[in-house]
Design a protein around this motif. Structure first.
Motif, PDB file in Angstrom:
ATOM      1  N   LYS A  55       0.861  -1.175   0.000  1.00 46.75           N
ATOM      2  CA  LYS A  55       0.000   0.000   0.000  1.00 46.75           C
ATOM      3  C   LYS A  55       0.896   1.223   0.000  1.00 46.75           C
ATOM      4  CE  LYS A  55      -3.407   2.359   3.032  1.00 46.75           C
ATOM      5  NZ  LYS A  55      -4.551   2.407   2.099  1.00 46.75           N
ATOM      6  N   ILE A  56       0.477   2.286  -0.655  1.00 45.12           N
ATOM      7  CA  ILE A  56       1.210   3.543  -0.605  1.00 45.12           C
ATOM      8  C   ILE A  56       0.309   4.627  -0.029  1.00 45.12           C
ATOM      9  CG2 ILE A  56       2.674   2.894  -2.562  1.00 45.12           C
ATOM     10  CD1 ILE A  56       1.080   4.841  -4.298  1.00 45.12           C
ATOM     11  N   PHE A  57       0.905   5.587   0.654  1.00 40.04           N
ATOM     12  CA  PHE A  57       0.132   6.751   1.104  1.00 40.04           C
ATOM     13  C   PHE A  57       1.032   7.978   1.121  1.00 40.04           C
ATOM     14  CE2 PHE A  57       1.949   5.439   5.160  1.00 40.04           C
ATOM     15  CZ  PHE A  57       2.102   6.621   5.881  1.00 40.04           C
ATOM     16  N   LYS A  58       0.421   9.105   0.814  1.00 45.63           N
ATOM     17  CA  LYS A  58       1.133  10.381   0.750  1.00 45.63           C
ATOM     18  C   LYS A  58       0.894  11.168   2.025  1.00 45.63           C
ATOM     19  CE  LYS A  58       1.118  14.815  -1.768  1.00 45.63           C
ATOM     20  NZ  LYS A  58       2.584  14.989  -1.786  1.00 45.63           N
ATOM     21  N   ALA A  59       1.955  11.769   2.549  1.00 43.79           N
ATOM     22  CA  ALA A  59       1.828  12.647   3.705  1.00 43.79           C
ATOM     23  C   ALA A  59       3.043  13.548   3.768  1.00 43.79           C
ATOM     24  CB  ALA A  59       1.704  11.842   4.997  1.00 43.79           C
ATOM     25  N   SER A  60       2.824  14.783   4.130  1.00 43.38           N
ATOM     26  CA  SER A  60       3.903  15.738   4.341  1.00 43.38           C
ATOM     27  C   SER A  60       4.082  15.909   5.843  1.00 43.38           C
ATOM     28  CB  SER A  60       3.572  17.081   3.674  1.00 43.38           C
ATOM     29  OG  SER A  60       4.601  18.025   3.901  1.00 43.38           O
ATOM     30  N   PHE A  61       5.179  15.385   6.366  1.00 38.71           N
ATOM     31  CA  PHE A  61       5.409  15.415   7.811  1.00 38.71           C
ATOM     32  C   PHE A  61       6.073  16.713   8.243  1.00 38.71           C
ATOM     33  CE2 PHE A  61       5.723  10.530   7.628  1.00 38.71           C
ATOM     34  CZ  PHE A  61       4.378  10.407   7.917  1.00 38.71           C
ATOM     35  N   PRO A  62       5.697  17.239   9.424  1.00 35.86           N
ATOM     36  CA  PRO A  62       4.699  16.694  10.333  1.00 35.86           C
ATOM     37  C   PRO A  62       3.290  17.051   9.869  1.00 35.86           C
ATOM     38  CG  PRO A  62       5.554  18.702  11.259  1.00 35.86           C
ATOM     39  CD  PRO A  62       6.335  18.459   9.985  1.00 35.86           C
ATOM     40  N   LEU A  63       2.325  16.226  10.190  1.00 33.53           N
ATOM     41  CA  LEU A  63       0.940  16.479   9.831  1.00 33.53           C
ATOM     42  C   LEU A  63       0.406  17.637  10.671  1.00 33.53           C
ATOM     43  CD1 LEU A  63      -0.274  12.776   9.679  1.00 33.53           C
ATOM     44  CD2 LEU A  63       0.525  14.212   7.801  1.00 33.53           C
ATOM     45  N   GLU A  64      -0.396  18.485  10.050  1.00 32.20           N
ATOM     46  CA  GLU A  64      -0.905  19.665  10.745  1.00 32.20           C
ATOM     47  C   GLU A  64      -1.779  19.279  11.937  1.00 32.20           C
ATOM     48  OE1 GLU A  64      -2.721  22.576   8.283  1.00 32.20           O
ATOM     49  OE2 GLU A  64      -1.024  22.734   6.913  1.00 32.20           O
ATOM     50  N   ASN A  65      -2.594  18.251  11.747  1.00 32.99           N
ATOM     51  CA  ASN A  65      -3.458  17.763  12.821  1.00 32.99           C
ATOM     52  C   ASN A  65      -2.875  16.459  13.337  1.00 32.99           C
ATOM     53  OD1 ASN A  65      -5.454  16.757  14.486  1.00 32.99           O
ATOM     54  ND2 ASN A  65      -7.135  17.271  13.097  1.00 32.99           N
ATOM     55  N   GLU A  66      -2.420  16.434  14.573  1.00 37.39           N
ATOM     56  CA  GLU A  66      -1.750  15.246  15.074  1.00 37.39           C
ATOM     57  C   GLU A  66      -2.667  14.026  15.138  1.00 37.39           C
ATOM     58  OE1 GLU A  66      -1.482  15.415  19.807  1.00 37.39           O
ATOM     59  OE2 GLU A  66      -0.651  17.198  18.835  1.00 37.39           O
ATOM     60  N   LYS A  67      -3.991  14.237  15.098  1.00 42.61           N
ATOM     61  CA  LYS A  67      -4.919  13.109  15.075  1.00 42.61           C
ATOM     62  C   LYS A  67      -4.835  12.334  13.763  1.00 42.61           C
ATOM     63  CE  LYS A  67      -8.274  15.210  18.230  1.00 42.61           C
ATOM     64  NZ  LYS A  67      -9.673  15.689  18.397  1.00 42.61           N
ATOM     65  N   GLU A  68      -4.253  12.957  12.732  1.00 39.71           N
ATOM     66  CA  GLU A  68      -4.142  12.303  11.428  1.00 39.71           C
ATOM     67  C   GLU A  68      -3.201  11.095  11.485  1.00 39.71           C
ATOM     68  OE1 GLU A  68      -5.717  12.920   8.389  1.00 39.71           O
ATOM     69  OE2 GLU A  68      -7.027  14.008   9.765  1.00 39.71           O
ATOM     70  N   TYR A  69      -2.211  11.115  12.381  1.00 36.84           N
ATOM     71  CA  TYR A  69      -1.320   9.960  12.504  1.00 36.84           C
ATOM     72  C   TYR A  69      -2.119   8.718  12.891  1.00 36.84           C
ATOM     73  CZ  TYR A  69       2.513  13.376  12.569  1.00 36.84           C
ATOM     74  OH  TYR A  69       3.385  14.382  12.251  1.00 36.84           O
ATOM     75  N   LYS A  70      -3.016   8.891  13.854  1.00 38.53           N
ATOM     76  CA  LYS A  70      -3.832   7.768  14.299  1.00 38.53           C
ATOM     77  C   LYS A  70      -4.800   7.331  13.215  1.00 38.53           C
ATOM     78  CE  LYS A  70      -6.296   6.167  18.401  1.00 38.53           C
ATOM     79  NZ  LYS A  70      -6.802   6.544  19.750  1.00 38.53           N
ATOM     80  N   LYS A  71      -5.324   8.281  12.465  1.00 40.34           N
ATOM     81  CA  LYS A  71      -6.246   7.945  11.377  1.00 40.34           C
ATOM     82  C   LYS A  71      -5.546   7.102  10.315  1.00 40.34           C
ATOM     83  CE  LYS A  71      -9.302  10.035   7.924  1.00 40.34           C
ATOM     84  NZ  LYS A  71      -9.801  11.304   7.339  1.00 40.34           N
ATOM     85  N   ILE A  72      -4.323   7.481   9.959  1.00 38.00           N
ATOM     86  CA  ILE A  72      -3.543   6.699   8.983  1.00 38.00           C
ATOM     87  C   ILE A  72      -3.345   5.274   9.485  1.00 38.00           C
ATOM     88  CG2 ILE A  72      -1.234   6.431   7.974  1.00 38.00           C
ATOM     89  CD1 ILE A  72      -1.108   9.533   7.872  1.00 38.00           C
ATOM     90  N   LEU A  73      -2.969   5.151  10.746  1.00 34.14           N
ATOM     91  CA  LEU A  73      -2.714   3.831  11.309  1.00 34.14           C
ATOM     92  C   LEU A  73      -3.987   2.993  11.399  1.00 34.14           C
ATOM     93  CD1 LEU A  73      -0.205   4.839  14.116  1.00 34.14           C
ATOM     94  CD2 LEU A  73       0.306   3.422  12.136  1.00 34.14           C
ATOM     95  N   GLU A  74      -5.094   3.617  11.744  1.00 34.95           N
ATOM     96  CA  GLU A  74      -6.356   2.880  11.827  1.00 34.95           C
ATOM     97  C   GLU A  74      -6.745   2.304  10.478  1.00 34.95           C
ATOM     98  OE1 GLU A  74      -8.833   5.887  13.510  1.00 34.95           O
ATOM     99  OE2 GLU A  74      -8.560   5.169  15.573  1.00 34.95           O
TER     100      GLU A  74
END
Length: 253
Positions: A55-74
């Motif tokens: 699987k691939i996913f795009k993200a520019s770190f750090p994410l503006e909303n820290e809740k997005e890390y958990k969303k990606i992992l979920e």
């Protein structure tokens, strides 16, 4: 069910080698990228041919909303069932020194090289608690942590911070997570140096050669296979850290 790993900055360079080595060992691979979309797509196709999921996913770190890390992992948990290994490999490597330091460089390096890995790790800890799962986190650092010099000043400081965070988080988040780091030496030619400069620098170690991408990948696999190890930094550099210099290796050859 195969184990699943996430490699940040996985589309190119060391990250790509990690993805391929783990896929060859039967791991499902999740490839993070920022701007390297085409490279990520091509690597995904190559990995799928090995008989595992990718699987691939795009993200520019750090994410503006820290809740997005958990969303990606979920989302990854839903698709693959677990995240057994997170390699925080994505990094910003820009030249500066104490005489040229700027607010922008300091904050940018710290955000990408330290804040993002920490928040991604914390999100994995939170999710693992809910799933009664255990995982390994590996932070990719640099032999400069043991062999400092003023070159790449902001980068070096950010890696120092992540080095300390690795130990502190390993203590606080055991036994849900094992958290370690790997410190490579000069491994691949950077945009800051010529091929001749790289080749000479790579040989300038006690072992006559510094780290190769496959050395880093082998270290990742070894650490994953050793459940009693946490909170350490494994230096993989051909002994480069044993020869102190007041300049980065690319400026001494």
């Amino acid at each position: 069910m195969n184990k699943t790993c996430i490699i940040t900055g996985g589309a190119k360079r060391i990250g790509k080698e990690l993805c391929k080595k783990l896929a060859a060992g039967g791991w499902n691979i999740v490839i993070h990228y920022n701007q390297s979309h085409q490279e990520a797509k091509e690597l995904k196709a190559e990995i799928v041919k090995m008989g595992v999921q990718a699987k691939i996913f795009k993200a520019s770190f750090p994410l503006e909303n820290e809740k997005e890390y958990k969303k990606i992992l979920e989302e990854i948990f839903t698709e693959f069932g677990s995240v057994d290994l997170l390699v925080n490999n994505a990094s910003e490597f820009l030249y500066d020194c104490p005489k040229s330091i700027s607010n922008r460089n300091l904050i940018s390096a710290y955000n990408c090289n330290c804040v993002a890995p920490i928040l991604f790790t914390r999100a994995l800890f939170d999710i693992n608690k809910n799933h009664s799962n255990k995982s390994l986190v590996i932070n990719i650092l640099d032999q400069k942590i043991s062999n400092p010099n003023p070159d790449f000043f902001s980068y070096t400081l950010s890696k120092y911070a992540l080095y300390q965070a690795t130990k502190l988080m390993a203590l606080e988040m055991a036994s849900t997570l094992r958290i370690v780091s790997i410190s490579p030496g000069i491994t691949l030619q950077s945009e800051h140096q010529s091929k001749i400069n790289f080749d000479n620098g790579h040989k300038k170690t006690p072992l006559g050669r510094s780290s190769l991408p496959e050395d880093i990948a082998s270290a990742v696999i070894w650490l994953e296979a050793n459940p009693a190890i946490t909170g350490i930094d494994l230096i993989v550099d051909g002994g480069q850290h044993l020869t102190p210099s007041n300049r980065d290796v690319m400026f001494t050859v």
